[in-house]
Design a protein around this motif. Structure first.
Motif, PDB file in Angstrom:
ATOM      1  N   PHE A 224     -32.555  -5.842  -7.860  1.00 20.87           N
ATOM      2  CA  PHE A 224     -32.691  -6.068  -9.296  1.00 20.87           C
ATOM      3  C   PHE A 224     -32.868  -4.795 -10.107  1.00 20.87           C
ATOM      4  N   ASP A 225     -33.235  -3.676  -9.511  1.00 21.48           N
ATOM      5  CA  ASP A 225     -33.305  -2.435 -10.288  1.00 21.48           C
ATOM      6  C   ASP A 225     -32.876  -1.249  -9.430  1.00 21.48           C
ATOM      7  N   VAL A 226     -31.870  -1.488  -8.614  1.00 22.58           N
ATOM      8  CA  VAL A 226     -31.434  -0.490  -7.641  1.00 22.58           C
ATOM      9  C   VAL A 226     -30.414   0.455  -8.268  1.00 22.58           C
ATOM     10  N   GLN A 227     -30.646   1.741  -8.077  1.00 16.88           N
ATOM     11  CA  GLN A 227     -29.710   2.763  -8.522  1.00 16.88           C
ATOM     12  C   GLN A 227     -28.588   2.947  -7.503  1.00 16.88           C
ATOM     13  N   GLN A 228     -28.948   2.959  -6.220  1.00 23.26           N
ATOM     14  CA  GLN A 228     -27.956   3.197  -5.176  1.00 23.26           C
ATOM     15  C   GLN A 228     -28.491   2.694  -3.838  1.00 23.26           C
ATOM     16  N   VAL A 229     -27.566   2.242  -2.987  1.00 28.26           N
ATOM     17  CA  VAL A 229     -27.872   1.861  -1.613  1.00 28.26           C
ATOM     18  C   VAL A 229     -27.023   2.729  -0.694  1.00 28.26           C
ATOM     19  N   GLU A 230     -27.662   3.320   0.305  1.00 28.99           N
ATOM     20  CA  GLU A 230     -26.960   4.113   1.308  1.00 28.99           C
ATOM     21  C   GLU A 230     -27.159   3.470   2.674  1.00 28.99           C
ATOM     22  N   VAL A 231     -26.085   3.377   3.427  1.00 22.90           N
ATOM     23  CA  VAL A 231     -26.135   2.856   4.788  1.00 22.90           C
ATOM     24  C   VAL A 231     -25.722   3.986   5.726  1.00 22.90           C
ATOM     25  N   LEU A 232     -26.683   4.456   6.527  1.00 21.91           N
ATOM     26  CA  LEU A 232     -26.440   5.533   7.480  1.00 21.91           C
ATOM     27  C   LEU A 232     -26.243   4.923   8.851  1.00 21.91           C
ATOM     28  N   ARG A 233     -25.146   5.263   9.487  1.00 15.92           N
ATOM     29  CA  ARG A 233     -24.809   4.682  10.782  1.00 15.92           C
ATOM     30  C   ARG A 233     -25.087   5.700  11.891  1.00 15.92           C
ATOM     31  N   GLY A 234     -25.730   5.216  12.938  1.00 15.10           N
ATOM     32  CA  GLY A 234     -26.079   6.077  14.053  1.00 15.10           C
ATOM     33  C   GLY A 234     -27.554   6.410  14.048  1.00 15.10           C
TER      34      GLY A 234
END
Length: 749
Positions: A140-150
């Motif tokens: 609801f107030d997210v600027q960015q989502v990062e998904v790091l793999r590994g």
């Protein structure tokens, strides 16, 4: 044939992006009115290595999504990322309205009990969330989502073997103004969100964000009309940002979430069985359900026995520039989580595996970072981390229909009280050095020590005539584990727009104690050892010279050892085995292309080959009294061979009337096994899910109207499973959402 068609479509979309289009990111489209004049893809920066960098320069497999892009994914919760990232499995957890089950590249947490640690770390504003309960975040107030793999074993607050998901909320200094949004849809969906931010002075800024999310539920009792799998969540976040000098910045955050939902019901996929003691035999209480599920279910729980959650916390992040080349960061946090959840594990009107799980968790963490940057070719990060977590819990298990005598059920209740205290300390260092032009060497190492202190007491209460069997089994244990997890990467810039890298990273997940040790023998063998993984990776990131095409390709090999597997042995006995060693390898491709000035095409493909080199399971020995020929370990759970997605959106300029954007997408997932024991009924065949949306933006971006449909073709597919076959033959599946539509109205100010 469906699989081939989608694979060809994804391949074509990627090839559109021309010779050098593979990218580690999912690029955020320009805002709607400007899209008609767009000539390049937006630049994306990430903090995957605890400092701001262009996603194209980071030698890490990472995908990033901004606020508008999350809307285009039609993701209202973090599990909306399902399908958008190669080799990611992220779904609502097993029978819980507030848990999330995450696997990346075949590594995750295959048992939901709190005595297991997550395989994928979840972070909000760099604060680690240690439980999967309460991690089904509303965006609801997210600027960015990062998904790091590994593996993330060098720079992140807590070691994780599978990867990390980072949510960054909006900074009050950078996001002045706000928005109000109302969403309505079918199944009684009604949501309200708001965000307001402003500067109180040149050095002080504040923000307040909130959300109210409700729906009536997607599952119904056909006889009573009562609805389940619903939601009623309220969230609030306050941020106070200070910048009193040019060299000091601080942000205080406080948040709270409350949820009051009904039961989350699944579908019994195998015959539910009762053991008759006299006459001796097995009684089928409920045949296995077959055919396409009609989303109806029954439960033995009464009205009011649902799932409640209270989750709150506060954090203070501070930065000091102590010189032109040095910076100190501090991240302090305290969190509390309280759940009171009834879970009908057998998903029926019978009491075979019904439970109450009540947690009262708290965690305190402190992290210090020291950064050095010479402004040219050398950057270094040094840090220390501390976390203490307390997880007392109370549980009840109801099984009045598990045994019978002369056709009458024998009452049975198990109560459990346990308390787990975890203390984790770590020190780490990471150096990034461009030792010659275009060549950069990065190396890091982390030392971790996890200590766990566990106490558990369980009591059984049998009804007549077996009250003599009542007993209490208790034990206490303590252990600690130490690990050193290095990382190294070598990066080469082949030009202004092409970069390649190779890397090696080690991950560690600490051991623990079996939270289902119900017998004296179990208590004597309750301890299980840590997991370790080495991942070796090679990647290429590139963009076209005009920045209209961008993409990446990554290949990896993982050596995963001492997999912590919870298996179902006998009635009430569920040992945890460091059973397996796995070979995991795969390829990941992502690409984005801006065609003309108004059409954005993006796609991803993940290929994963996860297999056991060994799986030491005593139940597979034909001489074992509980030998079960239906058990096998031919497939690694939650590790489909292929994940793929293609999305296209086009913006039509309406001149003085604003802009209209239309988008469609389709994501594909090959066959997925939903349990460690490869039960056939808990295997989801390959399926494709499609979506569509349209949005109108006013000329000055003050108003936005958005409408969309998720699961456009109304596909029925399983996403999760509960497997306790030794207890009444419980094998329960949970399903993804049916086709559903919504309309939202947003005002920006």
């Amino acid at each position: 044939m469906k699989r081939k068609r989608l694979s060809l479509a994804v391949g074509a979309a990627l090839l559109v992006s021309a010779p050098c289009v593979w990218s580690q990111e999912s690029t955020e489209a320009p805002s709607a009115p400007a899209a008609s004049d767009a000539t390049t893809l937006d630049q994306i920066t990430v903090t995957a290595r605890r400092r701001t960098e262009s996603i194209q320069d980071v030698p890490v497999a990472v995908s990033a999504f901004g606020e508008e892009q999350l809307k285009d994914l039609q993701a209202s919760n973090v599990d909306g990322l399902q399908g958008a990232v190669p080799n990611l499995n992220i779904v609502q957890g097993r029978g819980s309205a507030n848990s999330v089950n995450v696997f990346i590249r075949g590594i995750g947490q295959p048992d939901a009990l709190q005595t297991f640690d997550p395989g994928v770390g979840m972070y909000v504003d760099d604060v680690y969330y240690s439980r999967i309960n309460g991690a089904l975040f509303s965006l609801f107030d997210v600027q960015q989502v990062e998904v790091l793999r590994g593996p993330q074993g060098t720079l992140y607050g807590k070691n994780s073997t599978g990867g990390a998901i980072k949510l960054t909320t909006k900074n009050p200094f950078d996001n002045e103004g706000g928005a109000v949004e109302v969403t309505a849809g079918d199944y009684g969906r009604l949501e309200g969100r708001f965000y307001a931010s402003g500067r109180l002075s040149d050095t002080v800024a504040v923000s307040l964000a909130g959300a109210k999310i409700t729906n009536d539920g997607y599952v119904k009792d056909a006889d009573t009309g009562k609805e389940y799998n619903d939601d009623d969540t309220e969230s609030l976040r306050f941020k106070l940002a200070l910048s009193p000098t040019d060299t000091f910045r601080a942000t205080f955050t406080a948040d709270t979430t409350k949820q009051d939902a009904g039961l989350t019901l699944g579908r019994p996929m195998a015959p539910l069985r009762q053991t008759s003691l006299a006459p001796a035999g097995v009684v089928v209480l409920k045949p296995a359900e077959t055919g396409e599920w009609n989303r109806t279910a029954r439960t033995s729980f009464d009205d009011g026995q649902g799932q409640k959650l209270e989750h709150s916390g506060a954090s203070l992040a501070m930065e000091w520039d102590i010189g032109p080349q040095w910076q100190i960061k501090s991240i302090s946090s305290f969190r509390k989580l309280k759940t009171h959840s009834y879970i009908d594990i057998d998903a029926s009107e019978f009491e075979l595996g019904d439970v109450l799980v009540a947690l009262n968790q708290d965690q305190t963490s402190q992290e210090f970072q020291l950064h050095y940057d010479n402004g040219d070719n050398l950057h270094a990060t040094f840090g220390a981390y501390y976390m203490k977590e307390n997880v007392p819990s109370y549980q009840e298990a109801y099984a009045d229909d598990l045994f019978s005598m002369l056709g009458v059920g024998i009452p049975f209740l198990r109560t459990i009280r346990d308390d787990l205290t975890t203390t984790s300390v770590a020190a780490f260092a990471h150096v990034d050095w461009e030792f010659v032009p275009t060549w950069t060497l990065a190396a890091g190492v982390r030392w971790t020590r996890d200590n766990k202190d566990y106490e558990r007491s369980t009591s059984t209460f049998w009804g007549a005539p077996f009250t003599a069997l009542n007993e209490t089994v208790a034990f206490a244990a303590e252990a600690d584990w130490t690990a050193v997890t290095p990382s190294v990467s070598l990066k080469k810039a082949f030009g202004d727009n092409v970069m390649g890298y190779v890397s090696a990273n080690r991950g560690f997940k600490s051991g623990g104690f079996n939270g289902r040790a119900n017998t004296v023998y179990d208590t004597q063998h309750a301890k299980f050892d840590p997991e370790y993984v080495w991942t070796y990776e090679a990647g290429l990131k590139a963009s076209s010279s005009d920045n209209r095409l961008r993409g990446s390709v990554t290949a990896f090999v993982s050596d995963y050892k001492d997999f912590q597997a919870r298996v179902s042995q006998d009635v009430g006995t569920f040992p945890v085995l460091n059973a397996a060693e796995l070979d995991i390898k795969g390829i990941e491709l992502e690409g984005s292309a801006l065609l003309g000035n108004a059409t954005l095409v993006s796609a991803q493909v993940g290929w994963l080959d996860a297999e056991y080199k060994r799986f030491d399971d005593f139940r597979l020995d034909p001489s074992y009294p509980g030998y079960d020929p239906n058990v096998n370990h031919d497939h690694v759970p939650f590790s489909p061979e292929t994940t793929a997605r293609v999305a296209v959106q086009h913006t039509f300029s309406l001149s003085d009337a604003g802009a209209l954007t239309l988008g469609v997408d389709a994501s594909y997932r090959s066959r997925t096994w939903l349990s460690v024991d490869n039960r056939d009924v808990l295997s989801q065949k390959a399926y494709t899910v499609a979506g569509a949306f349209g949005s109108w933006d006013s000329p000055q971006l003050a108003w936005q109207v958005r409408a969309g449909v998720r699961n456009l073709t109304d596909e029925t597919y399983m996403i999760e499973g509960q497997e306790f076959a030794s207890v009444g033959n419980i094998q329960t599946a949970y399903y993804g959402l049916p086709r559903n539509w919504y309309v939202s109205l947003r005002y920006n100010f």
